[in-house]
Design a protein around this motif. Sequence first.
Motif, PDB file in Angstrom:
ATOM      1  N   UNK A   1     -27.495 -13.289 -24.785  1.00  0.00           N
ATOM      2  CA  UNK A   1     -28.084 -12.055 -25.308  1.00  0.00           C
ATOM      3  C   UNK A   1     -27.817 -11.847 -26.795  1.00  0.00           C
ATOM      4  N   UNK A   2     -27.093 -12.758 -27.416  1.00  0.00           N
ATOM      5  CA  UNK A   2     -26.836 -12.700 -28.847  1.00  0.00           C
ATOM      6  C   UNK A   2     -25.857 -11.639 -29.282  1.00  0.00           C
ATOM      7  N   UNK A   3     -25.216 -10.938 -28.336  1.00  0.00           N
ATOM      8  CA  UNK A   3     -24.336  -9.832 -28.687  1.00  0.00           C
ATOM      9  C   UNK A   3     -22.899 -10.265 -28.974  1.00  0.00           C
ATOM     10  N   UNK A   4     -22.526 -11.447 -28.495  1.00  0.00           N
ATOM     11  CA  UNK A   4     -21.148 -11.913 -28.659  1.00  0.00           C
ATOM     12  C   UNK A   4     -21.120 -13.363 -29.129  1.00  0.00           C
ATOM     13  N   UNK A   5     -20.061 -13.706 -29.847  1.00  0.00           N
ATOM     14  CA  UNK A   5     -19.850 -15.072 -30.308  1.00  0.00           C
ATOM     15  C   UNK A   5     -18.414 -15.467 -29.995  1.00  0.00           C
ATOM     16  N   UNK A   6     -18.237 -16.630 -29.418  1.00  0.00           N
ATOM     17  CA  UNK A   6     -16.909 -17.198 -29.226  1.00  0.00           C
ATOM     18  C   UNK A   6     -16.584 -18.072 -30.433  1.00  0.00           C
ATOM     19  N   UNK A   7     -15.487 -17.788 -31.092  1.00  0.00           N
ATOM     20  CA  UNK A   7     -15.065 -18.533 -32.270  1.00  0.00           C
ATOM     21  C   UNK A   7     -13.919 -19.451 -31.879  1.00  0.00           C
ATOM     22  N   UNK A   8     -14.066 -20.736 -32.164  1.00  0.00           N
ATOM     23  CA  UNK A   8     -13.059 -21.739 -31.791  1.00  0.00           C
ATOM     24  C   UNK A   8     -12.158 -22.062 -32.973  1.00  0.00           C
TER      25      UNK A   8
ATOM     26  N   UNK B   1      -7.665 -22.180 -29.408  1.00  0.00           N
ATOM     27  CA  UNK B   1      -7.528 -20.730 -29.364  1.00  0.00           C
ATOM     28  C   UNK B   1      -8.907 -20.145 -29.691  1.00  0.00           C
ATOM     29  N   UNK B   2      -9.445 -19.378 -28.753  1.00  0.00           N
ATOM     30  CA  UNK B   2     -10.772 -18.794 -28.934  1.00  0.00           C
ATOM     31  C   UNK B   2     -10.660 -17.300 -29.208  1.00  0.00           C
ATOM     32  N   UNK B   3     -11.594 -16.809 -30.008  1.00  0.00           N
ATOM     33  CA  UNK B   3     -11.676 -15.396 -30.342  1.00  0.00           C
ATOM     34  C   UNK B   3     -13.062 -14.885 -29.954  1.00  0.00           C
ATOM     35  N   UNK B   4     -13.107 -13.658 -29.457  1.00  0.00           N
ATOM     36  CA  UNK B   4     -14.359 -13.038 -29.052  1.00  0.00           C
ATOM     37  C   UNK B   4     -14.808 -12.057 -30.131  1.00  0.00           C
ATOM     38  N   UNK B   5     -16.016 -12.278 -30.635  1.00  0.00           N
ATOM     39  CA  UNK B   5     -16.560 -11.469 -31.720  1.00  0.00           C
ATOM     40  C   UNK B   5     -17.730 -10.653 -31.209  1.00  0.00           C
ATOM     41  N   UNK B   6     -17.687  -9.348 -31.442  1.00  0.00           N
ATOM     42  CA  UNK B   6     -18.781  -8.442 -31.094  1.00  0.00           C
ATOM     43  C   UNK B   6     -19.677  -8.291 -32.313  1.00  0.00           C
ATOM     44  N   UNK B   7     -20.909  -8.761 -32.212  1.00  0.00           N
ATOM     45  CA  UNK B   7     -21.822  -8.771 -33.359  1.00  0.00           C
ATOM     46  C   UNK B   7     -22.116  -7.354 -33.836  1.00  0.00           C
ATOM     47  N   UNK B   8     -22.195  -6.394 -32.915  1.00  0.00           N
ATOM     48  CA  UNK B   8     -22.590  -5.026 -33.268  1.00  0.00           C
ATOM     49  C   UNK B   8     -21.518  -4.312 -34.076  1.00  0.00           C
ATOM     50  N   UNK B   9     -20.276  -4.307 -33.573  1.00  0.00           N
ATOM     51  CA  UNK B   9     -19.230  -3.560 -34.288  1.00  0.00           C
ATOM     52  C   UNK B   9     -18.297  -4.455 -35.109  1.00  0.00           C
TER      53      UNK B   9
ATOM     54  N   UNK C   1      -9.447 -14.194 -27.197  1.00  0.00           N
ATOM     55  CA  UNK C   1     -10.012 -14.256 -25.853  1.00  0.00           C
ATOM     56  C   UNK C   1      -8.929 -14.061 -24.807  1.00  0.00           C
ATOM     57  N   UNK C   2      -7.758 -14.654 -25.050  1.00  0.00           N
ATOM     58  CA  UNK C   2      -6.642 -14.544 -24.114  1.00  0.00           C
ATOM     59  C   UNK C   2      -5.339 -14.710 -24.877  1.00  0.00           C
ATOM     60  N   UNK C   3      -4.318 -14.000 -24.444  1.00  0.00           N
ATOM     61  CA  UNK C   3      -2.999 -14.118 -25.076  1.00  0.00           C
ATOM     62  C   UNK C   3      -2.055 -14.986 -24.255  1.00  0.00           C
ATOM     63  N   UNK C   4      -2.588 -15.597 -23.184  1.00  0.00           N
ATOM     64  CA  UNK C   4      -1.731 -16.368 -22.284  1.00  0.00           C
ATOM     65  C   UNK C   4      -1.593 -17.832 -22.622  1.00  0.00           C
ATOM     66  N   UNK C   5      -2.151 -18.261 -23.738  1.00  0.00           N
ATOM     67  CA  UNK C   5      -2.075 -19.669 -24.122  1.00  0.00           C
ATOM     68  C   UNK C   5      -3.464 -20.229 -24.398  1.00  0.00           C
ATOM     69  N   UNK C   6      -3.522 -21.436 -24.960  1.00  0.00           N
ATOM     70  CA  UNK C   6      -4.788 -22.061 -25.345  1.00  0.00           C
ATOM     71  C   UNK C   6      -5.716 -22.209 -24.137  1.00  0.00           C
ATOM     72  N   UNK C   7      -7.015 -22.216 -24.413  1.00  0.00           N
ATOM     73  CA  UNK C   7      -8.031 -22.264 -23.369  1.00  0.00           C
ATOM     74  C   UNK C   7      -8.897 -23.508 -23.499  1.00  0.00           C
ATOM     75  N   UNK C   8      -9.632 -23.779 -22.429  1.00  0.00           N
ATOM     76  CA  UNK C   8     -10.632 -24.839 -22.411  1.00  0.00           C
ATOM     77  C   UNK C   8     -11.949 -24.293 -21.876  1.00  0.00           C
ATOM     78  N   UNK C   9     -13.032 -24.865 -22.343  1.00  0.00           N
ATOM     79  CA  UNK C   9     -14.426 -24.627 -21.933  1.00  0.00           C
ATOM     80  C   UNK C   9     -14.777 -23.164 -21.644  1.00  0.00           C
ATOM     81  N   UNK C  10     -14.490 -22.206 -22.523  1.00  0.00           N
ATOM     82  CA  UNK C  10     -14.934 -20.843 -22.265  1.00  0.00           C
ATOM     83  C   UNK C  10     -16.454 -20.796 -22.130  1.00  0.00           C
ATOM     84  N   UNK C  11     -16.929 -20.106 -21.082  1.00  0.00           N
ATOM     85  CA  UNK C  11     -18.345 -20.133 -20.734  1.00  0.00           C
ATOM     86  C   UNK C  11     -18.833 -18.718 -20.465  1.00  0.00           C
ATOM     87  N   UNK C  12     -19.821 -18.261 -21.257  1.00  0.00           N
ATOM     88  CA  UNK C  12     -20.369 -16.924 -21.085  1.00  0.00           C
ATOM     89  C   UNK C  12     -21.115 -16.797 -19.761  1.00  0.00           C
TER      90      UNK C  12
END
Length: 560
Positions: A91-98, A112-120, A126-137
């Motif tokens: 939907x173009x509203x969010x971007x995952x930054x790697x 380490x991924x970050x979730x970006x809200x395009x609107x605000x 994305x998570x504070x529990x440690x590094x992630x793999x394959x985040x999928x919207x």
Amino acid sequence: MCAAFFTAAMYAFAGEPITLKDMTSNVFAAKTISGINPLKGTSDYAQISDDWKRIVTFSFVTGKETGVLFDVNKTNGEKIKQIESYEISDNGQFILIQTQTKRIYRRSFTAEFYLYNVKDKSLKKLSTGGAQQIPTFSPNGKYIAFVRQNNVFITDGTTEKQVTTDGKFNEIINGLPDWVNEEEFGFNNALAWGADSKTLSWIRYDESKVKTYSLQMFEGAKPTFKKYEVYPGDYSYKYPKAGEDNSKVSVLSYALETGKTLTYSFPLDADGYIPRIKSTKFADRIVIYTMNRHQDVLNLYKANPMTGECSLLIKENANKYVKEEAMEGIRIMDDYILFPSDRDGFMHLYLYTIDGKLIRQIEKGKYDVIDVYGFDEKTGKTYFQAAAKTPMQREVYVADKNGKVTCLTPQAGWNSAVFSGDYKYFLNNWSNRNTPYSFAIYNNKGKVVREVLNNNKLIKAMAKYDLPTRDFFKFTTSEGVELNGYMVKPKNFDPNKKYPVVFFQYSGPGSQQVVDRWSVGAMGAGGIYESYLTQQGFIVAVVDGRGTGARALNLRNVLT
């Protein structure tokens, strides 16, 4: 005597000699374009800026900047220094930054991924529990599934839910392929959302019975392991050799509303594979691929994530084996399935309904389709790359819904494309074995819109070296098989003299080294290493053996 021979050969060369320093520096480095991310349904694309701090959109048509999707200096909340990769929600509203990427195998990594809200413009981890793999919207963009330490998690950006708990290194993997599946089936993501974002499915790999292989680890560089500076260490992982046990695979589904998990029911040999699962536009359907151990039968199953029930959509029986590249080329679309197959002796494209009914063969001929660029459901046109003129070259084609095939890139050599999200334009990368890359925008009728990049400066700089050409040749073996090769001779070649020959080949199944493209040769870069050897008085020869790519099925699958 040998030294005198090489010195004489070098000084007899007409151009300036190539040095080892030249080859290992940027003297022969061609400019190229990468990181083009077409935006769905538009004629724009996104690309990370040269300083790795912005995600910028551009027009395919004009090349002009049309917007900025993300800027590290203009975010609210968390701050990062640079972008390593990214993914945009449907939907173009969010971007995952790697960021902080750490490689594991060829395709797998943690980050380490970050979730970006395009609107605000808010940015948060994305998570504070440690590094992630394959985040999928999820399709609605509200949820993100990811894997950490072999377990599946789901987050809405605020609340995190752990879906599996049995994941363990070298034993159970959820949502990620094990090493051999990642490597041989060419993928790193084994998650599939339901179309209504209410279910998540994943492949589970039980590798507990797979034998372990150990590698010695040294200090190295990029990355550097200081703990191995004096003594090497070990890395042990599950590695199934031929004939040994593979992982036991299954597919599970999780319902977000109830928290219940179920296992899909479909036929699978005890030593069978599940090389893909795919989402569809239907809430009650994902598609599960299965293969037997011999890899000559590929099944596509329609699978209900709410009940676990499955039914066969398409069954493919191959002459020897189903090519991984063909499986990767399958497109599960809203109303159709595009299916590559060499069932008629050449790799061609077949169109099915979403329910598995064959509609038609899209194109025909005595050539192989190499890559699938997409199917435009609005027009019924299919865009693809093929080796139709010769196995050594590539062209970009379009096939209309009536079967008419048109070449969009008539220039001989190697053409590859990146199409816009609306299929109206494409960026074409052209080269041949003696000419470095040039990039141009074409429209979908094959007309050049504009040149984007060329390597004329490199061509001019290389002229002083008076480089030899790579000349193709063919010969027929004692068994009647015609093979392709190329040869590079010294510029002062004398047919009455004998020369030492450097002969190299790979000839892995479906591979090619004898190609009419700039990256040809042992070190790429227009065969500069081969040119260097010719200056030392050598002839260099390369031959693609039996079973190599872009040729008929009966030539590729020669072994019984």
